[in-house]
Design a protein around this motif. Structure first.
Motif, PDB file in Angstrom:
ATOM      1  N   SER A 168      12.294   3.918 133.375  1.00  0.00           N
ATOM      2  CA  SER A 168      12.473   4.768 132.205  1.00  0.00           C
ATOM      3  C   SER A 168      12.710   3.897 130.977  1.00  0.00           C
ATOM      4  O   SER A 168      13.172   2.759 131.100  1.00  0.00           O
ATOM      5  N   GLN A 176      15.049   3.817 128.962  1.00  0.00           N
ATOM      6  CA  GLN A 176      16.452   3.392 128.841  1.00  0.00           C
ATOM      7  C   GLN A 176      16.724   2.037 129.494  1.00  0.00           C
ATOM      8  O   GLN A 176      17.662   1.348 129.109  1.00  0.00           O
ATOM      9  N   PHE A 230      17.178   6.019 136.684  1.00  0.00           N
ATOM     10  CA  PHE A 230      16.200   5.576 135.687  1.00  0.00           C
ATOM     11  C   PHE A 230      15.061   4.737 136.267  1.00  0.00           C
ATOM     12  O   PHE A 230      14.289   4.153 135.524  1.00  0.00           O
TER      13      PHE A 230
END
Length: 174
Positions: free
Chosen positions: A101, A103, A149
């Motif tokens: 992800s 992030q 994530f």
């Protein structure tokens, strides 16, 4: 002191006699490496047909450098360079394809893992990376660290193992 002694033996390709956990070994020292805050000696055990092993450095005793020298196959030398975990082996590596992800992608860009390559970038900022591994325990802690994530795209066996372990864990804590 043991560090310097072993470092010199590695550079000179000298065989070493030592003790570990009450057993005597005659080894071909390959590399000193830090994994998860602990120093390890990576070596080939001459008593076991040059089996690749790792010892916790502080637990090695009675180190004696021998006059006898050894040669190292270029293939083994290359694999040793890329070891990034105490779980690693010298076996032919597998590749994990992971979806990161946005992030967390910066962590993989800042400090790439050994044998990591970015293979795709999605419009949403997520990225696909490939990482080589020789033992599931090399890659599993990395995946668990970044859940939710990170997703395993390949190999299916790794994705299934992670899914099964998470399901089992969730069932046990209910």
């Amino acid at each position: 002191m043991n560090f310097e002694l072993l470092e010199n033996a590695i550079k000179k390709r000298s065989l070493v006699q030592c003790e570990y956990a009450g057993f005597k070994f005659k080894i071909k020292p390959l590399k000193l490496a830090m994994f998860d805050g602990f120093w390890y000696l990576l070596f080939l055990d001459t008593n076991k047909n040059d089996t690749f092993k790792k010892f916790h450095l502080k637990s090695i005793t009675n180190i004696r450098i021998l006059e006898e020298k050894f040669k190292l196959d270029a293939k083994i030398e290359e694999r040793i360079k890329n070891i990034n975990s105490a779980w690693a082996t010298l076996d032919k590596p597998n590749t994990a394809r992971l979806l990161l992800s946005p992030q967390i992608k910066k962590y993989f860009e800042r400090k790439p893992y050994a044998k990591q390559s970015i293979t795709g970038l999605d419009a949403d900022g997520s990225v696909v990376i490939d990482i080589e591994f020789t033992n599931l325990m090399e890659i599993k802690p990395l995946i668990y660290y970044f859940i939710p994530f990170i997703k395993v795209l390949e190999p299916k066996e790794l994705a299934d193992t992670i899914k099964d372990e998470i399901e089992k864990y969730l069932e046990e804590i209910k």
